[in-house]
Design an enzyme around this catalytic site. Structure first.
Site, PDB file in Angstrom:
ATOM      1  N   ILE A  40       0.866  -1.163   0.000  1.00  0.00           N
ATOM      2  CA  ILE A  40       0.000   0.000   0.000  1.00  0.00           C
ATOM      3  C   ILE A  40       0.907   1.219   0.000  1.00  0.00           C
ATOM      4  O   ILE A  40       2.073   1.141   0.395  1.00  0.00           O
ATOM      5  CB  ILE A  40      -0.990   0.016   1.183  1.00  0.00           C
ATOM      6  CG1 ILE A  40      -0.259   0.067   2.530  1.00  0.00           C
ATOM      7  CG2 ILE A  40      -1.917  -1.187   1.124  1.00  0.00           C
ATOM      8  CD1 ILE A  40      -1.195   0.216   3.725  1.00  0.00           C
ATOM      9  N   ASP A  41       0.399   2.335  -0.465  1.00  0.00           N
ATOM     10  CA  ASP A  41       1.224   3.530  -0.580  1.00  0.00           C
ATOM     11  C   ASP A  41       1.711   4.007   0.778  1.00  0.00           C
ATOM     12  O   ASP A  41       1.068   3.776   1.808  1.00  0.00           O
ATOM     13  CB  ASP A  41       0.436   4.658  -1.244  1.00  0.00           C
ATOM     14  CG  ASP A  41       0.111   4.359  -2.700  1.00  0.00           C
ATOM     15  OD1 ASP A  41       0.848   3.563  -3.312  1.00  0.00           O
ATOM     16  OD2 ASP A  41      -0.877   4.920  -3.210  1.00  0.00           O
ATOM     17  N   LYS A  42       2.818   4.710   0.764  1.00  0.00           N
ATOM     18  CA  LYS A  42       3.370   5.288   1.991  1.00  0.00           C
ATOM     19  C   LYS A  42       2.337   6.154   2.704  1.00  0.00           C
ATOM     20  O   LYS A  42       2.216   6.124   3.933  1.00  0.00           O
ATOM     21  CB  LYS A  42       4.607   6.121   1.656  1.00  0.00           C
ATOM     22  CG  LYS A  42       5.215   6.862   2.842  1.00  0.00           C
ATOM     23  CD  LYS A  42       6.432   7.670   2.414  1.00  0.00           C
ATOM     24  CE  LYS A  42       7.018   8.465   3.576  1.00  0.00           C
ATOM     25  NZ  LYS A  42       8.221   9.229   3.177  1.00  0.00           N
TER      26      LYS A  42
END
Length: 262
Positions: free
Chosen positions: A57-59
């Site tokens: 998942i994105d930062k």
């Protein structure tokens, strides 16, 4: 936010068994492979623990991250993401109103300049047919593009914000963020579309994962991670209501039938 691996691991633990480690990741820390940035896998390795990311998942996104402790389990789980049989659900807060109770965003994605993900069609060609957003095939830009579908249900509304439960049917990079922004309903604090820096976090949360896990007693991994209190406070606003009741409503909505894109 806890910065040591032992502390972060303990604070964020959702489930652990002999094969996997599931964490409720805070927004602002990477899973793996980010240049010039410490990530979960690197932090674990520095403490002598080898972990294999099953997905990313994105930062800027908080929530469920699934990591394998064994390569056989890693293979079983990653194949389900590749084949799109893993069931995923997210929560998001948009800086907008006017979304329907349920909807489908069926917009192909492509990669533009500077590796930026975009809709593979001119913005003005996006149209709403009932509660589905799409573009006609004649408007899709030439070149490589990726069919992408996101289903959503509205969980709560305020005068200025909407809370959504979302199911990405496909799992493209930045899919939910780009889909919502391009139909005019951007996620609060998303740095892809809001450069003001006015928000402490991006209000997107990886909420649920369900996968087959043959080593488990019931053959399933059914994971859920509640968002933190900061998720319910987009900027100076507050989403009213008991978060647990809102999550219960989201759960009921996600078991319902969403209009099918065709």
């Amino acid at each position: 936010m806890e910065t040591s691996w032992p502390g972060l691991r303990a604070q964020c633990l959702v489930l652990e068994d002999e094969a996997i480690l599931a964490l409720n990741k805070p927004a602002g820390i990477s899973v793996t492979g980010e240049r010039h940035d410490t990530d979960l896998v690197e932090m674990a390795a520095a403490q002598g623990e080898t972990l294999y990311p099953v997905h990313r998942i994105d930062k800027v996104t908080s929530g469920l991250v699934l990591l394998a402790k064994q390569l056989p389990a890693h293979g079983v789980l990653t194949r389900q993401f590749t084949k799109r049989t893993a069931e995923k659900a997210y929560l998001a807060v948009t800086a907008s109103t006017g979304l329907p109770d349920r909807g489908v965003i069926e917009l192909p994605l492509s990669v533009g300049r500077k590796n930026r993900v975009r809709i593979a069609a001119p913005r003005e060609s996006i149209h709403r047919a009932g509660d589905t957003w799409r573009v006609d095939s004649r408007d899709v830009l030439a070149g490589k593009n990726y069919p992408s579908v996101t289903e959503f249900a509205t969980v709560a509304r305020t005068d200025s914000h909407t809370v959504l439960a979302l199911r990405p049917i496909t799992g493209r990079r930045h899919q939910i963020r780009v889909h919502l922004a391009w139909i005019g309903h951007p996620i609060v604090g998303d740095p892809l579309f809001d450069k003001s820096g006015a928000f402490e976090r991006t209000h997107l949360h990886s909420w649920r994962l369900t996968l087959d896990a043959p080593w488990r007693p019931n053959g399933l991994l059914e994971l859920e991670a509640e968002p933190g209190a900061d998720f319910w406070r987009p900027g100076s606003a507050t989403i009213t209501g008991d978060p647990r009741q809102l999550l219960s409503s989201a759960s009921e909505l996600m078991t319902g039938t969403t209009p099918t894109a065709s």
